[in-house]
Scaffold this active site. Structure first.
Site, short mmCIF file in Angstrom:
data_model
loop_
_atom_site.label_atom_id
_atom_site.label_comp_id
_atom_site.label_asym_id
_atom_site.label_seq_id
_atom_site.Cartn_x
_atom_site.Cartn_y
_atom_site.Cartn_z
N GLU A 15 16.85 -9.32 -4.09
CA GLU A 15 15.41 -9.18 -3.85
C GLU A 15 15.08 -7.70 -3.99
OE1 GLU A 15 13.68 -11.88 -3.63
OE2 GLU A 15 15.44 -13.16 -3.45
N ASP A 50 19.00 -18.23 -2.59
CA ASP A 50 18.93 -18.37 -4.05
C ASP A 50 20.30 -18.28 -4.69
OD1 ASP A 50 16.23 -18.69 -3.86
OD2 ASP A 50 15.68 -16.71 -4.63
N HIS A 54 13.54 -17.40 -2.22
CA HIS A 54 13.20 -15.98 -2.38
C HIS A 54 13.91 -15.10 -1.35
CE1 HIS A 54 10.42 -16.88 -5.54
NE2 HIS A 54 9.66 -17.63 -4.76
N ASP A 90 22.36 -12.69 -6.61
CA ASP A 90 20.90 -12.71 -6.50
C ASP A 90 20.46 -11.50 -5.69
OD1 ASP A 90 18.41 -14.62 -6.96
OD2 ASP A 90 18.18 -13.65 -5.01
#
Length: 461
Positions: free
Chosen positions: A8, A149, A144, A6
């Site tokens: 961001e 996540d 988030h 994951d």
């Protein structure tokens, strides 16, 4: 072995998203083997709305490692593993782009837990990570954020593996399977049921708003080709696509005309060509002080009464080059070769020499006039007959008094009773005439000569 990933990002869309945080969990299908999480200095500003969403600030990443400093770790952890993520194409493509900027080709097999969930846990209203985790009672410790996540995705993936009684995951990993490349919000069944016919297709977002309109000779193949396109625009479009619809047209010409009309009336987000006339270029003619007739092009807003409109310089130049070859025009006076005394084509004997006084201006101008005339419609009243959507009908395009009126469909038995082009108005889907339509029809009539079409019964005047 799997790596559940994951990330961001800065969320800067077309400007280029950069990673602000990454988490990688090495998972053998039953237990976690290794993990790695790090903030990443994106080397660009993080917008306030992204900070509000993730909690990651510019101050937090200021002294974090840049991607090139952790790239070796990322490569080593994911090497010889299957890349797993929720909406896998998003994470995978951004990481791939980061490696590409470093001159490294990052390639891994991949699995999408969105698409797997659709198959193994059918019937949910939403397949977002948050919604599935609520339904499955999977805690997310830091929504988030990459680590929270990734941990939730790992637990979800573990449960999907346990419930996979029909070896669905194996089919997703089959190199011939297209599952993993389909947009995560789109049901595969919709794609499977697309027809392989001429027509126009519509990509729609989750709110069922049309975001792209396309024309196809084979709707199914053309739609699928978007999912394999690696261009940034295509990837972003596919990420938003949640619904598909289509209209069969029976022929390529009618598909082109319908596509043009739909783009101009629906203004899809990802269609640029034919939508914004401010970026178009107009073809025009003028006579210089010597009396030589020029063909030239400029931005449409600077070109009153253009002969034709084009949506790229390349398209315009290609059209002019074809006119030069067909009518033996001088590239210098078609503004294809600039700052030259004699055009290069004269030395190749493809220009008759108006550029160095070897040909009379009046004779040259006659050919320019002939070329300009060839661009327009050759008949005031014209019916172009095309294949219909089934064997019982024909499709047709109608031009009256030199103006495009639209297209429609009619039973073959009824068509036999119509004697004049005007009679087809009663079966017409009215459409607006414009430069794009004229370009489409001119190209069509140029491709299939008038004599050939009359012989085949495709055209009547």
């Amino acid at each position: 072995m799997y790596t559940v990933v994951d990330i961001e990002t800065t969320g800067n869309g077309n400007k280029g998203q950069k990673i602000t945080e990454i988490s990688i969990i090495v998972f053998d299908g039953k237990k976690i083997i290794d993990e790695f999480t790090s903030l990443v200095n994106p080397e660009q500003n993080i917008p306030p709305f992204i900070t509000n969403l993730t909690g990651i600030t510019n101050a937090m990443v200021r002294y974090a490692p840049k991607f090139h400093e952790i790239a070796k770790k990322v490569e080593e952890l994911t090497r010889d593993t299957i890349f797993v993520a929720h909406n896998v194409n998003f994470d995978y493509n951004i990481i791939k782009d980061e490696f590409k900027s470093l001159g490294f080709d990052f390639r891994r097999k991949k699995l999408c837990t969105v698409r797997l969930s659709r198959k193994i846990i059918p019937g949910l209203q939403s397949y977002s990570l948050g919604n599935i985790c609520i339904g499955e009672n999977i805690p997310i410790n830091g929504r988030h954020r990459a680590k929270g996540d990734a941990e939730a995705t790992t637990e979800l993936f573990k449960r999907l593996l346990e419930r996979d009684d029909h070896f669905i995951i194996n089919s997703f990993l089959n190199p011939r399977s297209r599952q993993a490349t389909l947009p995560p919000l789109l049901d595969k069944k919709v794609v499977d049921e697309l027809p392989e016919t001429f027509g126009v297709y519509y990509f729609k977002n989750s709110a069922k708003e049309i975001i792209y309109v396309g024309k196809a000779n084979n709707i199914k193949q053309r739609v699928i080709s978007h999912f394999y396109d690696k261009k940034k625009k295509e990837r972003e479009m596919c990420q938003e696509t949640a619904h598909l619809s289509y209209t069969e047209t029976g022929s390529e010409l009618l598909a082109l005309l319908l596509e043009s009309s739909e783009i101009k009336t629906k203004f899809p987000k990802f269609n640029k060509s034919q939508k914004n006339s401010n970026t178009a270029n107009g073809l025009f003619s003028y006579e210089d002080q010597k009396g030589i007739l020029h063909l030239a092009f400029n931005k449409l807003k600077l070109t009153p009464n253009p002969i034709l409109t084009f949506y790229s310089i390349a398209e315009c130049r290609a059209f002019l080059e074809s006119l030069c070859n067909e009518y033996e025009l001088c590239p210098k006076y078609c503004h294809l070769q600039t700052n030259v005394k004699d055009c290069f084509n004269y030395h190749l004997q493809n220009c008759k020499g108006v550029c160095n006084q070897k040909e009379e201006i009046a004779i040259y101008n006659k050919r320019v006039h002939k070329a300009i005339t060839s661009i327009g419609f050759k008949a005031k009243n014209l019916v172009i007959k095309e294949t219909g959507r089934n064997n019982a009908e024909i499709g047709f395009t109608l031009i009256l008094e030199g103006t495009y009126k639209g297209f429609g469909y009619i039973d073959k038995t009824q068509a036999e009773q119509l004697e004049q082009p005007e009679d087809y108005q009663f079966f017409l889907q009215p459409k607006r005439d414009n430069r794009d339509v004229q370009r489409i029809l001119t190209a069509y009539l140029k491709k299939d000569s008038k004599e050939k079409q009359q012989k085949n019964g495709k055209i009547s005047i």
